[in-house]
Design a protein around this motif. Structure first.
Motif, PDB file in Angstrom:
ATOM      1  N   GLU A   9      -3.762  12.411   5.522  1.00 53.70           N
ATOM      2  CA  GLU A   9      -3.201  11.093   4.925  1.00 53.70           C
ATOM      3  C   GLU A   9      -4.044  10.351   3.979  1.00 53.70           C
ATOM      4  OE1 GLU A   9      -1.796   8.781   8.434  1.00 53.70           O
ATOM      5  OE2 GLU A   9      -3.380   7.422   8.144  1.00 53.70           O
ATOM      6  N   TYR A  10      -3.467   9.846   2.937  1.00 55.91           N
ATOM      7  CA  TYR A  10      -4.426   9.249   2.027  1.00 55.91           C
ATOM      8  C   TYR A  10      -3.917   7.837   1.645  1.00 55.91           C
ATOM      9  CZ  TYR A  10      -5.564  14.031   1.650  1.00 55.91           C
ATOM     10  OH  TYR A  10      -5.909  15.352   2.042  1.00 55.91           O
ATOM     11  N   TRP A  11      -4.570   6.889   1.343  1.00 57.46           N
ATOM     12  CA  TRP A  11      -4.206   5.472   1.141  1.00 57.46           C
ATOM     13  C   TRP A  11      -4.673   4.996  -0.231  1.00 57.46           C
ATOM     14  CZ3 TRP A  11      -1.228   2.418   4.295  1.00 57.46           C
ATOM     15  CH2 TRP A  11      -0.920   2.819   5.489  1.00 57.46           C
TER      16      TRP A  11
ATOM     17  N   LYS B 214       1.031   5.283   0.836  1.00 52.80           N
ATOM     18  CA  LYS B 214       0.468   6.370   1.513  1.00 52.80           C
ATOM     19  C   LYS B 214       1.109   7.549   1.484  1.00 52.80           C
ATOM     20  CE  LYS B 214       0.867   6.970   6.254  1.00 52.80           C
ATOM     21  NZ  LYS B 214       0.995   6.858   7.895  1.00 52.80           N
TER      22      LYS B 214
ATOM     23  N   TYR C 122       0.916  -1.193   0.011  1.00 58.46           N
ATOM     24  CA  TYR C 122      -0.323  -0.059  -0.062  1.00 58.46           C
ATOM     25  C   TYR C 122       1.045   1.256  -0.049  1.00 58.46           C
ATOM     26  CZ  TYR C 122      -3.784  -3.139   1.709  1.00 58.46           C
ATOM     27  OH  TYR C 122      -4.626  -4.324   1.588  1.00 58.46           O
TER      28      TYR C 122
END
Length: 115
Positions: free
Chosen positions: A103-105, A96, A94
């Motif tokens: 924060e964005y995943w 990030k 993943y």
């Protein structure tokens, strides 16, 4: 709308290399750090590597010396070059992207190391 999209996963044999990409849109990419995490089946998600907006890098001990994180701000993309892959590197990887409290995943990309 912020989008974080990982790509490049696949099936490789032990000892081989693979490069993952993390493409980002909707934010000022230059100002954000980018990290790679991974999650193996039945295990918790764990940190692998990070690169700051100033291109400073840091690695987890288990990947240090084998993985290299980089970024191309012009392409709004970060990369994770993985070499000397081990079976235990099998996981969903993943990306990030973050800055301060944001924060964005991404959704993840599967890496399978098997003979």
């Amino acid at each position: 709308q912020v989008q974080v999209v990982e790509s490049g996963g696949g099936l490789v044999q032990p000892g081989e290399s693979l490069s993952l990409s993390c493409s980002v849109s909707g934010i000022n990419f230059d100002a954000h750090f980018v990290s790679w995490y991974r999650q193996a089946p039945g295990k918790e998600r764990e940190f692998a590597a990070t690169i700051s907006s100033e291109h400073r890098t840091y690695y987890a001990d288990v990947v240090n010396g084998r993985f290299t994180i980089s970024r191309d701000n012009a392409k709004r993309t970060a990369y994770l070059q993985m070499s000397g892959l081990l079976r235990e590197d099998t996981a969903t990887y993943y990306c990030k992207v973050g800055r301060q409290t944001q924060e964005y995943w991404g959704q993840g990309t599967q890496v399978t190391v098997s003979s």
